[in-house]
Design a protein around this motif. Structure first.
Motif, PDB file in Angstrom:
ATOM      1  N   THR A   1       0.836  -1.207   0.000  1.00 16.89           N
ATOM      2  CA  THR A   1       0.000   0.000   0.000  1.00 16.89           C
ATOM      3  C   THR A   1       0.869   1.254   0.000  1.00 16.89           C
ATOM      4  O   THR A   1       0.607   2.212  -0.729  1.00 16.89           O
ATOM      5  CB  THR A   1      -0.913   0.015   1.243  1.00 16.89           C
ATOM      6  OG1 THR A   1      -1.711  -1.165   1.241  1.00 16.89           O
ATOM      7  CG2 THR A   1      -1.818   1.239   1.238  1.00 16.89           C
TER       8      THR A   1
ATOM      9  N   ASN B   1       2.515   1.976  -3.389  1.00 14.12           N
ATOM     10  CA  ASN B   1       1.636   2.505  -4.442  1.00 14.12           C
ATOM     11  C   ASN B   1       1.260   3.976  -4.263  1.00 14.12           C
ATOM     12  O   ASN B   1       0.648   4.571  -5.155  1.00 14.12           O
ATOM     13  CB  ASN B   1       0.350   1.673  -4.514  1.00 14.12           C
ATOM     14  CG  ASN B   1       0.593   0.301  -5.122  1.00 14.12           C
ATOM     15  OD1 ASN B   1       1.498   0.128  -5.938  1.00 14.12           O
ATOM     16  ND2 ASN B   1      -0.203  -0.681  -4.703  1.00 14.12           N
TER      17      ASN B   1
ATOM     18  N   TRP C   1      -0.517   6.411  -6.980  1.00 11.93           N
ATOM     19  CA  TRP C   1      -1.853   6.982  -6.755  1.00 11.93           C
ATOM     20  C   TRP C   1      -1.819   8.502  -6.947  1.00 11.93           C
ATOM     21  O   TRP C   1      -2.747   9.081  -7.521  1.00 11.93           O
ATOM     22  CB  TRP C   1      -2.337   6.664  -5.338  1.00 11.93           C
ATOM     23  CG  TRP C   1      -2.621   5.205  -5.113  1.00 11.93           C
ATOM     24  CD1 TRP C   1      -2.816   4.242  -6.062  1.00 11.93           C
ATOM     25  CD2 TRP C   1      -2.723   4.549  -3.855  1.00 11.93           C
ATOM     26  NE1 TRP C   1      -3.043   3.034  -5.490  1.00 11.93           N
ATOM     27  CE2 TRP C   1      -2.996   3.173  -4.113  1.00 11.93           C
ATOM     28  CE3 TRP C   1      -2.623   4.953  -2.523  1.00 11.93           C
ATOM     29  CZ2 TRP C   1      -3.166   2.240  -3.097  1.00 11.93           C
ATOM     30  CZ3 TRP C   1      -2.796   4.029  -1.512  1.00 11.93           C
ATOM     31  CH2 TRP C   1      -3.058   2.685  -1.793  1.00 11.93           C
TER      32      TRP C   1
ATOM     33  N   VAL D   1      -6.851   2.131 -13.339  1.00 12.89           N
ATOM     34  CA  VAL D   1      -7.258   2.390 -11.949  1.00 12.89           C
ATOM     35  C   VAL D   1      -8.246   1.331 -11.478  1.00 12.89           C
ATOM     36  O   VAL D   1      -8.132   0.794 -10.357  1.00 12.89           O
ATOM     37  CB  VAL D   1      -7.872   3.797 -11.835  1.00 12.89           C
ATOM     38  CG1 VAL D   1      -8.475   4.014 -10.444  1.00 12.89           C
ATOM     39  CG2 VAL D   1      -6.820   4.860 -12.125  1.00 12.89           C
TER      40      VAL D   1
ATOM     41  N   GLY E   1      -6.410  -1.911 -10.889  1.00 11.82           N
ATOM     42  CA  GLY E   1      -5.300  -1.862  -9.952  1.00 11.82           C
ATOM     43  C   GLY E   1      -3.935  -1.925 -10.609  1.00 11.82           C
ATOM     44  O   GLY E   1      -2.926  -2.176  -9.938  1.00 11.82           O
ATOM     45  N   GLU E   2      -3.868  -1.694 -11.919  1.00 11.81           N
ATOM     46  CA  GLU E   2      -2.579  -1.675 -12.631  1.00 11.81           C
ATOM     47  C   GLU E   2      -2.040  -0.240 -12.624  1.00 11.81           C
ATOM     48  O   GLU E   2      -1.984   0.453 -13.631  1.00 11.81           O
ATOM     49  CB  GLU E   2      -2.772  -2.177 -14.065  1.00 11.81           C
ATOM     50  CG  GLU E   2      -3.173  -3.617 -14.179  1.00 11.81           C
ATOM     51  CD  GLU E   2      -1.990  -4.551 -13.954  1.00 11.81           C
ATOM     52  OE1 GLU E   2      -0.832  -4.065 -13.962  1.00 11.81           O
ATOM     53  OE2 GLU E   2      -2.218  -5.759 -13.787  1.00 11.81           O
ATOM     54  N   TYR E   3      -1.595   0.176 -11.420  1.00 14.26           N
ATOM     55  CA  TYR E   3      -1.256   1.584 -11.239  1.00 14.26           C
ATOM     56  C   TYR E   3      -0.001   2.010 -12.014  1.00 14.26           C
ATOM     57  O   TYR E   3       0.091   3.140 -12.501  1.00 14.26           O
ATOM     58  CB  TYR E   3      -1.089   1.883  -9.747  1.00 14.26           C
ATOM     59  CG  TYR E   3      -2.292   1.485  -8.928  1.00 14.26           C
ATOM     60  CD1 TYR E   3      -3.563   1.992  -9.224  1.00 14.26           C
ATOM     61  CD2 TYR E   3      -2.173   0.580  -7.867  1.00 14.26           C
ATOM     62  CE1 TYR E   3      -4.676   1.608  -8.484  1.00 14.26           C
ATOM     63  CE2 TYR E   3      -3.271   0.200  -7.129  1.00 14.26           C
ATOM     64  CZ  TYR E   3      -4.522   0.706  -7.437  1.00 14.26           C
ATOM     65  OH  TYR E   3      -5.625   0.321  -6.723  1.00 14.26           O
TER      66      TYR E   3
END
Length: 631
Positions: free
Chosen positions: A44, A47, A51, A88, A91-93
């Motif tokens: 988290t 990322n 984000w 997004v 989840g493929e940031y």
């Protein structure tokens, strides 16, 4: 077509924002990689940088694309917006962040490419002086360039840049004109020599008479091109948008099919990422701007970038006569004298008063007088009322030079003494009110006219070559025979020229070449209007392309620049899209994950832009005919 100040300001602000987003994205991706591979932190936390990219960078970019959709502008960059949103959701940031980098970095890449393509013009802009030295009697005053008036005497000191176009009055020296002409030579300058704005003076000071204001000089025209090419979006970029009109739905279709057949939405994202060609399609305007720069170095001013795209597709070329296929400088071709007149004496008397005339035929007589080494006498009582001919007294003789029509109106009994009227221009000479002789003139065809016309069909695929002129039939047909043109129209008014051009353009793309005010309507109506020289502000405003040096070789160079630009631009766009299509198929098959797809697409985009930059590099040769040969 110019942008409004508010639109230009908004565009500059958006470009600045995209540059900031690109730099921020690069920084955050580096931070992410450090957190993931350099420190043992929770996923988290890793990322968070990605984000922030998607939130702070992706949001304004997606919003901008949504605005385009509202205005029904469905370009290929729409794929980038889809990729960001899907990344997004899935989840493929990292993949989404790379798309943000591609999208925002496009403007920075384009700006760099444009600066590279127009580097020669930028070098010119840095060299122009801000003041000039005006000589008035014995004083020399420094003035701003916009204060220079025609006929002002301007002093150019050693090693200074010439601020205006003009003629040398005093001084002997050399000038470096390579930035303007492309010729790597020091050009000798003596009284009577022409000088060009932007040229660098040598070791000696020169006094030059200004023949144009600084704003109208060749240098200023080139600067206008640089500013226009950097501030306005070249029209050919619309070709990229048209390509995107089919490319975008095809890419979406491939992605959806891959998703449906495999049940894996990541396949859809991978296809969208690979399909994102935003910087790729920048290659087309880069190619245009590079070609504008190359043309400017060859003394060819491209006012409308569309002409570069369309010139190579033209199949009909239409020429005006005077100043295009001829030099626009009549020469004395025949001297006919009355039986009791001495040729040398008459030429001497006529030339002695023609020195004071501004009639277009005067220079031809003076040239003939110089060649014959005729004696120059003092002349008095010179008068040249408008439309009434030239009169004066030379060596105790009254001399009058007039037209056949005016002579017969005044002396109708002389008609039997005059030779038969033929094609060309003429003037009649009276000495002591007696018919003394008649001079005939012709506007000389260009020496390279025949070889140029003959090579247009085999080398540039022109199906028709036409000569359309307002001159008399005899003059037009004489020229047509000299240069090898079969289709001839004579005694044409500007309205008739316009009608002919409209008719021909309706059948095939046309190029019209002219140099007079009466050519302006035809220049506008043709697919590509080419103006020779700067004889008229009206003509140059109407033209798409201005050939600063009146030369047929420059037209050939422009045609080759156009063909080369179109070839390289399409290579970059279609070649890059083909590679993208291959990448999409690999992504759909599962061989190219989103992150690898984004990196692959970035490589393709850079290669396409680098290929487009080749247009600014001058090739070994830009003409393919030999002047003076039959063709």
């Amino acid at each position: 077509m110019s942008d409004s100040p508010s639109a230009s300001s908004s565009s500059s602000l958006w470009k600045s924002l995209e540059t900031v987003i690109a730099l921020f994205t690069i920084l955050m991706i580096v931070v992410y990689l450090c957190l993931r591979y350099g420190w043992d932190v929770p996923e988290t936390t890793q990322n968070i940088p990605l984000w922030s990219v998607l939130l702070l960078g992706g949001t304004p970019l997606v919003w901008g694309l949504l605005v385009k959709m509202v205005h029904r502008e469905f370009g290929s960059d729409l794929l980038a917006g889809i990729s960001i949103v899907v990344s997004v959701i899935l989840g493929e940031y990292l993949a989404g962040s790379l798309v943000v980098l591609m999208l925002s970095g496009g403007e920075a890449l384009e700006a760099y490419a444009v600066r590279s393509a127009s580097s020669v013009l930028q070098a010119l802009s840095r060299r122009m002086p801000s003041i000039a030295h005006r000589k008035t009697d014995s004083r020399i005053d420094d003035i701003a360039l916009d204060q220079i008036q025609i006929n002002d005497m301007i002093v150019i000191f050693p090693h200074e840049t010439c601020p205006i176009d003009g003629t040398v009055l005093e001084g002997h020296g050399v000038m470096d004109e390579s930035y303007l002409t492309g010729e790597p030579y020091m050009m000798s300058k003596t009284p009577g020599s022409q000088v060009l704005s932007g040229a660098i003076n040598g070791e000696a000071a020169l006094i030059v008479r200004a023949e144009k204001r600084a704003i109208d000089s060749r240098y200023a025209k080139i600067m206008e091109v640089m500013q226009a090419s950097e501030q306005h979006r070249p029209r050919m970029r619309r070709l990229a948008d048209r390509l995107g009109a089919w490319y975008t739905p095809l890419a979406v279709l491939i992605g959806i099919v891959a998703w449906v057949l495999t049940g894996d939405p990541v396949r859809f994202l991978a296809v969208m990422v690979v399909a994102t060609p935003c910087p790729l399609l920048i290659a087309i305007p880069v190619a245009i701007i590079g070609s504008i720069s190359l043309a400017a170095r060859r003394a060819i001013i491209v006012r409308d970038p569309t002409s570069l795209e369309t010139a190579d597709t033209c199949r009909t070329i239409i020429f005006d006569k005077t100043g295009t296929l001829t030099y626009g400088e009549p020469q004395l071709t025949e001297q006919i004298y009355a039986p009791n007149m001495n040729a040398d004496e008459v030429l001497s008397l006529v030339g002695s008063i023609e020195r004071f005339s501004k009639h277009p035929l005067s220079q031809a007589i003076l040239d003939a007088m110089q060649e014959a080494r005729a004696v120059v006498h003092e002349a008095t009582e010179i008068s040249e009322p408008p439309g009434q001919g030239l009169k004066g007294t030379v060596n105790g003789h009254s001399v009058e030079i007039t037209s056949r029509k005016k002579l017969l109106h005044q002396y109708p009994d002389l008609e039997s003494q005059l030779p038969e009227q033929v094609g060309g221009l003429e003037c009649v000479i009276l000495i002591d009110n007696q018919y003394a002789g008649l001079y005939r003139f012709r506007d000389t065809p260009r020496t390279d006219g025949l070889s140029f016309i003959n090579h247009l069909s085999p080398k540039h695929h022109f199906g028709r070559t036409m000569l359309v002129s307002g001159d008399r039939e005899s003059e037009v047909r004489y020229l047509a025979e000299q240069v090898g043109i079969q289709e001839v129209y004579f005694s044409q008014s500007p309205e008739q020229k316009l009608e002919i051009v409209n008719q021909e353009t309706a059948q095939a793309n046309t190029i019209f070449v002219g140099d007079g005010i009466n050519d302006a309507p035809a220049l506008v109506a043709a697919t590509v209007g080419v103006a020779f020289g700067q004889n008229s502000d009206v003509t140059t405003e109407a033209a798409d392309v201005i050939v600063m040096d009146s030369s047929l070789q420059k037209i050939d160079e422009f045609l080759h620049i156009s063909r080369r630009m179109r070839r390289i631009a399409l290579q970059s766009a279609i070649g890059g899209m083909a590679l993208s299509m291959l990448g999409m198929l690999l992504a759909a098959a599962g061989y190219l994950p989103p992150v690898a797809g984004a990196i692959s697409q970035e490589v393709i985009d850079v290669l396409a832009v680098l290929n487009a930059l080749r247009v600014a590099l001058p090739p070994k040769a830009l003409i393919d005919f030999k002047p003076g040969e039959p063709g």
